[in-house]
Design an enzyme around this catalytic site. Structure first.
Site, short mmCIF file in Angstrom:
data_model
loop_
_atom_site.label_atom_id
_atom_site.label_comp_id
_atom_site.label_asym_id
_atom_site.label_seq_id
_atom_site.Cartn_x
_atom_site.Cartn_y
_atom_site.Cartn_z
N ASP A 10 -21.79 -39.95 -25.23
CA ASP A 10 -22.66 -38.93 -25.82
C ASP A 10 -23.93 -39.54 -26.41
O ASP A 10 -24.89 -38.83 -26.66
CB ASP A 10 -21.90 -38.11 -26.88
CG ASP A 10 -21.30 -38.98 -27.96
OD1 ASP A 10 -20.77 -40.07 -27.62
OD2 ASP A 10 -21.36 -38.60 -29.14
N ASP A 329 14.05 -48.05 38.87
CA ASP A 329 14.52 -46.69 38.65
C ASP A 329 16.04 -46.66 38.82
O ASP A 329 16.57 -47.18 39.81
CB ASP A 329 13.85 -45.75 39.66
CG ASP A 329 14.02 -44.30 39.26
OD1 ASP A 329 13.19 -43.81 38.46
OD2 ASP A 329 14.99 -43.67 39.72
N GLU A 372 14.09 -42.22 33.55
CA GLU A 372 15.03 -43.31 33.87
C GLU A 372 14.30 -44.43 34.59
O GLU A 372 14.90 -45.18 35.35
CB GLU A 372 16.21 -42.78 34.71
CG GLU A 372 15.82 -42.29 36.10
CD GLU A 372 15.55 -40.79 36.16
OE1 GLU A 372 15.16 -40.20 35.12
OE2 GLU A 372 15.74 -40.20 37.25
#
Lengths: 456, 456
Positions: A10, A329, A372
């Site tokens: 202030d 696969d 897969e």
């Protein structure tokens, strides 16, 4: 952009004096002449740090501090409370309200700026962990830690055992953490039977002037303790050492003799911050691991396999060495799911992934490429070795039946297509297409076999 | 485990002296009596740092250094070459072979240990970025940076303009980076029109003794420059300042007067390291963003939406405020794909995602939850506001047709199920089930509508 610091006072003369100190270090200074204005500006401008006067007519510094901490928009801004008061009660109130530090007037510029640097550095580190880009919100980075936190471990390191014992007595009953007096040697060579301390309280003049600072730098250079919080204890007159300690990475300072209540508050704050940073590091690590892997098999996923394959290809271009891509696969996998259920299908995928992993080199890449389908990349490999590796993998997959979760077991087989990269070979996608074509030939020729380039 | 340091010297007395220095700082010391033994031990034991004698009968230090750097298993281990030679040619050979630093005998323990700490700290930081857990291999973290690197920016900061001009002249023609003399003020308040320097060369006594170190600490506390590399230039006698500079985070040191060739080599090494660290930080950030988002729409994905929803629920429990979950499904989306092709389907998903994003608050969560299903979570929202928000989103989605990539456009609509969480509500999965049930009712009642809880 230089750091932006909000000065709240202030009295205009106080603000001006503060601004002079900060401008010399090239910070941008914002000003607020009261507590309410401070709240507004903090929310609107998001400063990097706030210097907050304690006594203000409209809203005192403690209340401002509490409100800033309660608002998510301002909760993480470092706050230093500044006041003419020097009594322990004021310090405790400031720290309990969430202030990071408390400085008394007249301000020591050296200490003030070192504190500012230290808090800005800590804030940058925290923000960097949280990524600043919005991801943190989703990852929960900005949420405070929830639930039960186990007690931490706090090491007290002083030149004389009585000093550490005095600190321990001052903390008695104030913290739930385990508090352990330690020598410098013990701090640097932690007992493998115990957890490494989360937090060290270190006497500044440990085994000679500045010895505590040297221990700090040694802790910072070691992997186990580099993220530990360190609080350095100094005599009230050691202002240059205090500034240096902060610049060397001390997280907090206190002056001897230690007040137990203040020490406990400061250690609690440091422990909370340490825990949050640890959690952020874990989340980052887990997030990356999750992003890269297939949750079922633990193999790398397709998203990460492709860029990795591109890098293998780049390196092969550079070195002139060849590499191989295998597409694998599982044969008649749909029938496994249909006849034995998805749990059985999952068990087969997990078992095959494990057999692949066990039979490849550390430098090879193995990824689950689709349902897969698996992709294997073999760097620094010629066609003969690649076909031999594919044949070995095929044999290993069929070598023993897979145990099913519902009991019983199942014989599985795989077809594998091999393609060679490096040298005159084309793009990564052409390579995957070639491996896929070879896989198709292997399937067409009756499955459970390898097809690939003529070995030369 | 304390840091493990490999000391390589053919003279036992040198090894013992070094071991005494290092043991006092509680490092584990490994020893090798020759170059070949050093290569074996480095590969087998993976020490954290190597102190390497230059002159050895079986294989000299330069050759050992080159071989360590060429082997991926040892390429990242910090190396300090130690020798009685002090000539510029030896220094240059050591640095060109990939040594991180070069120290002359008799060794100054203070400098030696500060260098060791600094190099160990840098290594820890690099390893932490690379995650140490195998993810880095797949993410390409361990690959050297490839391809064209744009020139960097190097700032020269000296007390007198002539000093900086002298450094610039010494570097002339040796680096492709942009080299810019700067004042301390310019270093701290970078011109927004220019890139922030990657690297700073700073005179130690900048505007007074230790001023360069203060600038270093200030750069480290600012977000733009905290990751910049810093090389401090000191007078040969400033040994305490040299050690302090390293502990304060200087990446490298040189003594004045500067040798242009040596400065250029050191700056190149620092620039390469800075670039790699920048790249690792970017990769981490991108990896996390990828892990959290759906690549097509840029919305958060299901994997990350669920834990985030759990945190919203936790917070609601804590605050007692309610929140809403909306499940939104595009009507007859399969027909869009079937009739107009997948590219059209993708365009619809992207457009709907954009409309959702544009019509929600920053605190709301919006995620692609499945194929054509979106999840929206609205924190701090009651049933009335939630149903109003859902109705607004429904209207916005149908407000204008979506332009298709093949030309033409398509009117789309969505059905939305709303469920309320917080207060007495159940688990997150129960909440999603409730929203799903409401969505089902909306679909059954004819689509393009909102169903939810009775608004109270």
């Amino acid at each position: 952009m230089p750091g932006r610091i909000l000065v709240v006072d202030d009295l205009a003369t106080n603000r001006i004096m503060m601004k002079v100190h900060l401008a010399d270090a090239h910070y941008d200074v914002l000003q607020a002449a009261g507590g309410r204005a401070a709240l507004d500006i903090a929310r609107r401008e998001a400063p990097d740090l706030i210097l907050l006067d304690m006594m203000m007519p409209d809203l005192d510094g403690i209340s401002v501090c509490e409100r800033l901490r309660a608002d998510p928009a301002t909760a993480e801004i470092p706050i230093i409370i500044v006041t003419a008061a020097t009594d322990a009660r004021s310090r405790l109130r400031a720290l309990a309200a969430g202030a990071d530090d408390f400085l008394s007037r007249p301000l020591d510029e050296l200490i003030l700026l070192a504190r500012v640097r230290s808090l800005l550095r800590a804030r940058e580190t925290a923000q960097e962990l949280a990524l600043r880009d919005g991801t943190e919100r989703l990852l929960g980075f900005s949420e405070p830690a929830q639930g039960f936190a186990p007690p931490g471990r706090i090491a007290l390191v002083a030149a004389r055992a009585e000093t550490a014992a005095g600190w321990q007595a001052a903390l008695a009953g104030r913290l739930t953490d385990r508090i352990v007096p330690m020598t410098r040697a013990e701090a640097l060579s932690p007992d493998p039977g115990h957890a490494v301390p989360d937090l060290f309280v270190i006497e500044g003049d440990l085994g000679g002037p500045g010895g505590g600072l040297r221990l700090l730098t040694e802790l910072r250079s070691r992997s186990e303790t580099r993220h530990a919080a360190v609080l350095i204890v100094l005599p009230p007159t050691a202002r240059e050492t205090a500034a240096m300690a902060l610049d060397l990475g001390a997280n907090d300072l206190m002056t001897a003799p230690l007040d137990g209540a203040e020490l406990a508050l400061r250690l609690k704050a440091q422990m909370a911050r340490k825990r949050q940073a640890d959690r952020l590091r874990d989340t980052l690590r887990d997030g990356l691991r999750m992003a890269a892997t297939d949750p079922l098999t633990g193999l790398f996923n397709r998203r990460y396999a492709l860029p990795h394959l591109a890098r293998i290809a780049e390196r092969a271009d550079r070195t002139g060495r060849r590499f191989a891509v295998l597409l694998l696969d599982l044969d008649r996998f749909k029938a496994v799911n249909d006849r034995h259920g998805h749990a059985a299908g999952d068990a087969v995928l997990v078992a095959v992934a494990q057999r692949l992993r066990d039979n490849l080199r550390a430098v090879d890449l193995v990824a689950r490429f689709g349902g897969e389908e698996f992709l294997v990349a073999l760097p620094d490999t010629d066609a003969t070795a690649a076909c031999a590796a594919a044949e070995r993998l095929r044999r290993v997959i069929g070598a023993a039946p897979v145990a099913l979760p519902g009991g019983g077991d199942l014989q599985v087989s795989a077809s594998i297509g091999v393609a060679m990269g490096g040298a005159e070979a084309g793009t990564v996608s052409a390579l995957i297409e070639a491996a896929d074509a070879a896989l198709y030939r292997a399937k067409s020729a009756g499955r459970d076999r390898v097809d690939g380039p003529a070995t030369d």
